[in-house]
Design a protein around this motif. Structure first.
Motif, PDB file in Angstrom:
ATOM      1  N   GLY A 196     -25.693 119.762 -19.308  1.00 13.01           N
ATOM      2  CA  GLY A 196     -25.883 118.738 -18.421  1.00 13.01           C
ATOM      3  C   GLY A 196     -25.933 117.156 -18.898  1.00 13.01           C
ATOM      4  O   GLY A 196     -26.252 116.202 -18.249  1.00 13.01           O
ATOM      5  N   GLN A 197     -25.880 117.097 -20.321  1.00 11.82           N
ATOM      6  CA  GLN A 197     -25.887 115.791 -20.922  1.00 11.82           C
ATOM      7  C   GLN A 197     -24.662 114.829 -20.526  1.00 11.82           C
ATOM      8  O   GLN A 197     -24.589 113.779 -20.812  1.00 11.82           O
ATOM      9  CB  GLN A 197     -26.023 115.986 -22.384  1.00 11.82           C
ATOM     10  CG  GLN A 197     -27.283 116.864 -22.949  1.00 11.82           C
ATOM     11  CD  GLN A 197     -27.301 116.819 -24.505  1.00 11.82           C
ATOM     12  OE1 GLN A 197     -27.263 115.689 -25.027  1.00 11.82           O
ATOM     13  NE2 GLN A 197     -27.213 117.974 -24.827  1.00 11.82           N
ATOM     14  N   LEU A 198     -23.536 115.687 -20.363  1.00 10.27           N
ATOM     15  CA  LEU A 198     -22.397 114.930 -20.172  1.00 10.27           C
ATOM     16  C   LEU A 198     -21.969 114.670 -18.608  1.00 10.27           C
ATOM     17  O   LEU A 198     -22.032 115.355 -17.902  1.00 10.27           O
ATOM     18  CB  LEU A 198     -21.079 115.915 -20.946  1.00 10.27           C
ATOM     19  CG  LEU A 198     -19.767 115.041 -20.842  1.00 10.27           C
ATOM     20  CD1 LEU A 198     -19.690 113.938 -21.763  1.00 10.27           C
ATOM     21  CD2 LEU A 198     -18.528 116.300 -21.440  1.00 10.27           C
ATOM     22  N   SER A 199     -21.552 113.293 -18.501  1.00  6.50           N
ATOM     23  CA  SER A 199     -21.274 113.037 -17.242  1.00  6.50           C
ATOM     24  C   SER A 199     -20.143 113.800 -16.691  1.00  6.50           C
ATOM     25  O   SER A 199     -19.379 114.474 -17.432  1.00  6.50           O
ATOM     26  CB  SER A 199     -20.576 111.555 -17.034  1.00  6.50           C
ATOM     27  OG  SER A 199     -20.011 111.401 -15.995  1.00  6.50           O
ATOM     28  N   THR A 200     -20.250 114.468 -15.339  1.00  7.07           N
ATOM     29  CA  THR A 200     -19.410 115.327 -14.763  1.00  7.07           C
ATOM     30  C   THR A 200     -18.050 114.851 -14.706  1.00  7.07           C
ATOM     31  O   THR A 200     -17.033 115.643 -14.378  1.00  7.07           O
ATOM     32  CB  THR A 200     -19.940 115.923 -13.516  1.00  7.07           C
ATOM     33  OG1 THR A 200     -20.243 114.690 -12.682  1.00  7.07           O
ATOM     34  CG2 THR A 200     -21.461 116.515 -13.682  1.00  7.07           C
ATOM     35  N   GLU A 201     -17.848 113.410 -14.876  1.00  4.94           N
ATOM     36  CA  GLU A 201     -16.527 112.918 -14.388  1.00  4.94           C
ATOM     37  C   GLU A 201     -15.728 112.916 -15.756  1.00  4.94           C
ATOM     38  O   GLU A 201     -14.481 112.619 -15.819  1.00  4.94           O
ATOM     39  CB  GLU A 201     -16.704 111.277 -14.162  1.00  4.94           C
ATOM     40  CG  GLU A 201     -17.419 111.136 -12.765  1.00  4.94           C
ATOM     41  CD  GLU A 201     -17.785 109.664 -12.645  1.00  4.94           C
ATOM     42  OE1 GLU A 201     -17.525 108.932 -13.561  1.00  4.94           O
ATOM     43  OE2 GLU A 201     -18.334 109.371 -11.767  1.00  4.94           O
ATOM     44  N   ILE A 202     -16.466 113.452 -16.829  1.00  4.36           N
ATOM     45  CA  ILE A 202     -15.767 113.338 -18.191  1.00  4.36           C
ATOM     46  C   ILE A 202     -14.964 114.698 -18.433  1.00  4.36           C
ATOM     47  O   ILE A 202     -15.688 115.769 -18.512  1.00  4.36           O
ATOM     48  CB  ILE A 202     -16.697 113.256 -19.453  1.00  4.36           C
ATOM     49  CG1 ILE A 202     -17.311 111.642 -18.999  1.00  4.36           C
ATOM     50  CG2 ILE A 202     -15.996 113.000 -20.768  1.00  4.36           C
ATOM     51  CD1 ILE A 202     -16.429 110.495 -18.861  1.00  4.36           C
ATOM     52  N   ASN A 220     -22.002 101.944 -28.400  1.00  7.08           N
ATOM     53  CA  ASN A 220     -23.035 102.315 -27.474  1.00  7.08           C
ATOM     54  C   ASN A 220     -22.513 102.412 -26.150  1.00  7.08           C
ATOM     55  O   ASN A 220     -22.909 103.193 -25.013  1.00  7.08           O
ATOM     56  CB  ASN A 220     -24.177 101.336 -27.662  1.00  7.08           C
ATOM     57  CG  ASN A 220     -24.929 101.607 -28.701  1.00  7.08           C
ATOM     58  OD1 ASN A 220     -25.247 102.609 -29.065  1.00  7.08           O
ATOM     59  ND2 ASN A 220     -25.571 100.597 -29.428  1.00  7.08           N
ATOM     60  N   ASP A 221     -21.553 101.333 -25.510  1.00  5.94           N
ATOM     61  CA  ASP A 221     -20.996 101.386 -24.333  1.00  5.94           C
ATOM     62  C   ASP A 221     -20.241 102.834 -24.128  1.00  5.94           C
ATOM     63  O   ASP A 221     -20.231 103.274 -22.916  1.00  5.94           O
ATOM     64  CB  ASP A 221     -19.914 100.334 -24.246  1.00  5.94           C
ATOM     65  CG  ASP A 221     -20.448  99.108 -23.859  1.00  5.94           C
ATOM     66  OD1 ASP A 221     -21.779  98.935 -23.616  1.00  5.94           O
ATOM     67  OD2 ASP A 221     -19.617  97.974 -24.237  1.00  5.94           O
ATOM     68  N   LEU A 224     -20.168 108.130 -21.731  1.00  7.77           N
ATOM     69  CA  LEU A 224     -20.131 109.589 -21.726  1.00  7.77           C
ATOM     70  C   LEU A 224     -21.456 110.179 -21.046  1.00  7.77           C
ATOM     71  O   LEU A 224     -21.203 111.244 -20.258  1.00  7.77           O
ATOM     72  CB  LEU A 224     -20.132 110.177 -23.104  1.00  7.77           C
ATOM     73  CG  LEU A 224     -18.887 109.840 -23.921  1.00  7.77           C
ATOM     74  CD1 LEU A 224     -18.838 110.179 -25.427  1.00  7.77           C
ATOM     75  CD2 LEU A 224     -17.625 110.749 -23.135  1.00  7.77           C
ATOM     76  N   GLU A 225     -22.522 109.608 -21.281  1.00  9.74           N
ATOM     77  CA  GLU A 225     -23.925 110.119 -20.594  1.00  9.74           C
ATOM     78  C   GLU A 225     -23.853 109.758 -19.061  1.00  9.74           C
ATOM     79  O   GLU A 225     -24.998 110.202 -18.488  1.00  9.74           O
ATOM     80  CB  GLU A 225     -24.934 109.640 -21.505  1.00  9.74           C
ATOM     81  CG  GLU A 225     -24.940 110.303 -22.534  1.00  9.74           C
ATOM     82  CD  GLU A 225     -25.989 109.697 -23.684  1.00  9.74           C
ATOM     83  OE1 GLU A 225     -27.020 109.246 -23.393  1.00  9.74           O
ATOM     84  OE2 GLU A 225     -25.931 109.607 -24.941  1.00  9.74           O
ATOM     85  N   GLY A 226     -23.050 108.889 -18.702  1.00  8.62           N
ATOM     86  CA  GLY A 226     -23.227 108.469 -17.203  1.00  8.62           C
ATOM     87  C   GLY A 226     -24.195 107.460 -17.249  1.00  8.62           C
ATOM     88  O   GLY A 226     -24.859 107.244 -16.210  1.00  8.62           O
TER      89      GLY A 226
END
Length: 211
Positions: free
Chosen positions: A158-164, A198-199, A204-206
């Motif tokens: 659940g660390q990665l944005s679900t859009e990735i 950082n951007d 990635l982390e949403g």
């Protein structure tokens, strides 16, 4: 009685000495020399100074300059690239560790800016008709596999944005990693590079910043 020429005597002497040197020290010296000077520009004399070996020992142990370069690339992948991943981006560290790995590229030891041996070699050998040494692709594969594995794991926890999409994002990170190394060597603004890194990890982390 067998008559030995001076050349044969020298070869036998070199073979004896080849068992006495510290191979890790030799390959570390060669690795840094190739990283600073590149493959084409460096001479055997330069490599003698960098490794502490005589010309005959270099040829006896590694065949030629290309053989020493291949061994130095393998040494770099194992001792530098793998170690950086373990230090900054272990599996347990997740996306935070990957971010640290990328930010570490902005801090070369002793204020140097010679860049990564894999990146430098890929630029030198790419697009000029010469075959690419296998160590270059092996290094890039290590990075891509690491990025993919960390992103897949981050998606699972659940660390990665679900859009990735992890595999596509890993390829983008590989491009960012290599591009950062090239720009660091070109003395590009490190503050801007830090912001770009950082951007990307915020994306990635949403994470979204309110302006």
């Amino acid at each position: 009685m067998i008559a030995y020429s001076k050349i044969n005597i020298q070869k036998m002497a070199d073979m004896g000495r080849s068992r006495e040197y510290d191979e890790e020290s030799v390959l570390t010296g060669a690795m840094h020399a190739f990283r600073r000077e590149g493959y084409s520009a460096i001479s055997i004399k330069d490599l003698e100074e960098a490794t502490g070996l005589k010309c005959g020992s270099i040829y006896n142990s590694y065949g030629d300059k290309a053989g020493l370069f291949s061994a130095a690339l393998a040494h770099y992948n194992q001792k530098v690239l793998h170690r950086r991943i373990v230090e900054h981006a272990s599996e347990a560290a997740g996306l935070r560790g990957l971010r640290k790995l990328f930010l570490s590229l902005l801090r070369e030891p002793d204020g140097e800016s010679f860049g990564c041996l894999i990146t430098n070699a890929a630029i030198e050998f790419g697009g000029n008709g010469r075959s690419m040494p296998t160590g270059i692709n092996e290094g890039l594969d290590i990075l891509l596999r690491t990025f993919t594995a960390r992103l897949v794991s981050a998606r699972r926890t659940g660390q990665l944005s679900t859009e990735i999409e992890p595999k596509r994002a890993a390829s983008k990170l590989l491009a960012l990693y290599q591009g950062t190394l090239v720009l660091v060597r070109a003395s590009y603004d490190k503050a801007l590079l830090r912001a770009l890194i950082n951007d990307e990890f915020d994306r990635l982390e949403g994470l979204h910043h309110v302006t």
